[in-house]
Design an enzyme around this catalytic site. Structure first.
Site, PDB file in Angstrom:
ATOM      1  CB  THR A  13      -0.896   0.003   1.260  1.00 56.13           C
ATOM      2  OG1 THR A  13      -1.627  -1.223   1.279  1.00 56.13           O
ATOM      3  CG2 THR A  13      -1.857   1.161   1.264  1.00 56.13           C
ATOM      4  CB  ALA A  33      15.146  17.687  -3.287  1.00 63.42           C
ATOM      5  NE  ARG A  45       9.506  -9.904   1.720  1.00 69.32           N
ATOM      6  CZ  ARG A  45       9.496  -9.719   3.029  1.00 69.32           C
ATOM      7  NH1 ARG A  45      10.288 -10.436   3.796  1.00 69.32           N
ATOM      8  NH2 ARG A  45       8.697  -8.848   3.576  1.00 69.32           N
ATOM      9  NE  ARG A  46       3.860 -11.879  -1.590  1.00 73.88           N
ATOM     10  CZ  ARG A  46       4.501 -11.875  -0.403  1.00 73.88           C
ATOM     11  NH1 ARG A  46       5.329 -12.849  -0.087  1.00 73.88           N
ATOM     12  NH2 ARG A  46       4.298 -10.899   0.446  1.00 73.88           N
ATOM     13  CD  GLU A 126       6.549  13.678  10.113  1.00 74.22           C
ATOM     14  OE1 GLU A 126       5.617  13.348  10.853  1.00 74.22           O
ATOM     15  OE2 GLU A 126       7.336  14.593  10.390  1.00 74.22           O
ATOM     16  N   GLY A 131       0.414   8.800   9.969  1.00 78.47           N
ATOM     17  CA  GLY A 131       0.367   8.827   8.496  1.00 78.47           C
ATOM     18  C   GLY A 131       0.869  10.128   7.901  1.00 78.47           C
ATOM     19  CB  ILE A 133      -0.429  14.388  10.778  1.00 81.23           C
ATOM     20  CG1 ILE A 133      -1.884  14.010  10.526  1.00 81.23           C
ATOM     21  CG2 ILE A 133      -0.337  15.693  11.554  1.00 81.23           C
ATOM     22  CD1 ILE A 133      -2.661  13.750  11.812  1.00 81.23           C
ATOM     23  CE  LYS A 202       0.467   4.556  13.789  1.00 83.74           C
ATOM     24  NZ  LYS A 202      -0.902   4.438  13.313  1.00 83.74           N
ATOM     25  N   GLY A 299      -3.339   4.874   4.948  1.00 84.81           N
ATOM     26  CA  GLY A 299      -3.680   4.825   3.524  1.00 84.81           C
ATOM     27  C   GLY A 299      -2.456   5.085   2.662  1.00 84.81           C
TER      28      GLY A 299
HETATM   29  N1  HSE Z   1      -2.911   0.583  10.885  1.00 88.63           N
HETATM   30  C1  HSE Z   1      -2.521   1.937  11.004  1.00 88.63           C
HETATM   31  C2  HSE Z   1      -3.765   2.772  11.267  1.00 88.63           C
HETATM   32  C3  HSE Z   1      -1.842   2.397   9.743  1.00 88.63           C
HETATM   33  O1  HSE Z   1      -4.872   2.263  11.122  1.00 88.63           O
HETATM   34  O2  HSE Z   1      -3.640   3.911  11.652  1.00 88.63           O
HETATM   35  C4  HSE Z   1      -1.059   3.648   9.898  1.00 88.63           C
HETATM   36  O3  HSE Z   1      -0.032   3.519  10.809  1.00 88.63           O
END
Ligand code: HSE
Length: 434
Positions: A13, A33, A45-46, A126, A131, A133, A202, A299
């Protein structure tokens, strides 16, 4: 100037999102940059059918970290076994690393950063917290003037998505969880999301950069959302609160609180109105006061946004002297504090209590007297009358702040009164005002 060569390991993802964002915004990224950033090698790996034009693809993911042409390794495979070896190997090979791997940083960050510092390379993370933010940068750099009192956040998108859908649409827990998995929000093991482990990873990172303490994930307290009932959500709303799965890191005179649990938050707070997959973090600092950050916490491209920002940051410092870079954990590595993490029994919070009791005279008085003996101050109380006189009566109470061990002792005494029909529901309350 010579382009910066990036090797991406993991094409799931976040990996595919990172590839897409780097390609789509290539020109603006180069302008920021100061040089082109090019993905030259991908380790997957796949074969999942995702095309990576211009990049060599290796099924042996270690080929990426051993590729002499790669300047920055982006680790997006997750987990703490192969990912740990891969990151340590990349550091050993003198590569800079960008990772979205919160478990790796929370559990092995101290060793990873020590190795990176020795080798003079950067490890940027980060994307590991909230995610898209930019909360790491905000705390580590934007708030660097402040003494931070506490950080509180909704830092798991899956959990917040589940709580929101259950509350708004009355949907079934497992049904919403399946949707979160299909949308790429959930962890490989979704118990990490619903039991608060992902949020604790986190929070551990946030506490470390906020207070200048080593990463101590093993001392974090976690409680999941699986036992939150629709009735409690409704009663909380009646009292003017929302139930959120909150991570709280607070500096006290005796140590640091590090805890993730369902929490009642006054509905007037912005953070109480953060719904769906959105994450939010509040930081209370002495100079600026409260600040608030919100955005998509999971996401593909939201997380890629943070990964790519780190790649740009690392590209900018490639030629700087390592001693002049922003420290990994915000404070210089030799200046970390040994402030202890407090056990949950030592933490002081207000409480929401629900007791389903037998409908007999004197029951409320007995419960109130136990609370009073424990010096627990009741702030509000609701008794829900039942149409059926033989049915148990829900008693809902809000208490003022009390140490967890004192509340535990009082609840044990109430359990022995022989007035309860089932066990007590207890949810911690946070005012988030000071
Ligand atoms: N599984 C985590 C969430 C993904 O739902 O926030 C992001 O770290």
């Amino acid at each position: 100037m010579k382009p910066v060569n990036v090797g991406i390991v993991g094409l799931g993802t976040v990996g595919t999102g990172t590839f897409n964002v780097l390609n789509r915004n290539r020109e603006d990224i180069a302008r920021r940059a100061g040089r082109e950033i090019v993905v030259t090698h991908v380790g997957a790996r796949r074969d999942n059918g995702f095309a990576t034009p211009g990049a060599k693809v290796s099924r042996d993911i270690f080929a990426v970290v051993n590729d002499p042409e790669v300047d920055i390794v982006v680790e997006l495979i997750g987990g703490t076994t192969v990912a740990r070896d891969l990151v340590m190997k990349a550091i050993e090979n003198g590569k800079h690393v960008v990772t979205a791997n919160k478990a790796l940083i929370a559990q092995y960050g101290n060793e990873v950063f020590a190795a990176a510092q020795k080798k003079g390379v950067n490890v940027a993370f980060e994307a590991a917290v909230a995610g898209g933010i930019p909360i790491i940068k905000a705390i580590r750099e934007g708030l660097a003037a402040n003494r931070i009192a506490w950080v509180a956040g909704i830092i798991n998108g899956t959990g917040n998505f589940i709580l929101t859908e259950m509350r708004d649409k009355g949907r079934d827990f497992n049904d919403v969880l399946k949707e979160a998995q299909a949308l790429g929000y959930a962890e490989a093991d979704p118990t990490f999301d619903v039991e608060g482990i992902d949020a604790a990873h986190k929070l551990t990172i946030l506490a470390s950069i906020a207070f200048g303490i080593p990463l101590q994930f093993e001392k974090a307290f976690t409680e999941g959302i699986t036992k939150i009932g629709r009735d409690d959500v409704a009663y909380a709303e009646e009292l003017g609160y929302r139930v959120k799965h909150l991570g709280v890191a607070r500096r006290t005179a005796n140590g640091v609180e590090l805890r993730v649990h369902p929490t009642l938050i006054p509905e007037a707070r912005l953070i109480a109105n953060v719904h769906g997959v959105m994450n939010a973090v509040m930081v209370m600092s002495d100079a600026v006061g409260p600040t608030f950050y919100s955005g998509r916490g999971a996401g593909s491209e939201p997380t890629a946004s943070a990964v790519v920002a780190d790649v740009i940051d690392v590209a900018r410092v490639l030629t700087t002297d390592p001693t002049n870079r922003v420290p990994h954990l915000a404070f210089q590595a030799d200046s970390l504090s040994d402030l202890p993490i407090l056990p949950i029994e030592e933490v002081e919070t207000a409480y929401y209590l629900r007791m389903d009791v037998k409908d007999h005279p004197g029951v409320l008085a007995k419960i109130a007297s136990v609370l009073s003996e424990g010096a627990i101050n009741i702030e509000a109380i609701i008794q829900k009358d039942q149409a059926d006189e033989t049915a148990p009566v829900p008693l809902i109470m809000l208490t003022r702040k009390v140490q967890e061990k004192k509340m535990n002792a009082a609840l044990d005494k109430i359990r022995k009164l022989d007035v309860l029909v089932n066990d007590i529901t207890r949810i911690r309350v946070e005012a988030l005002s000071q």
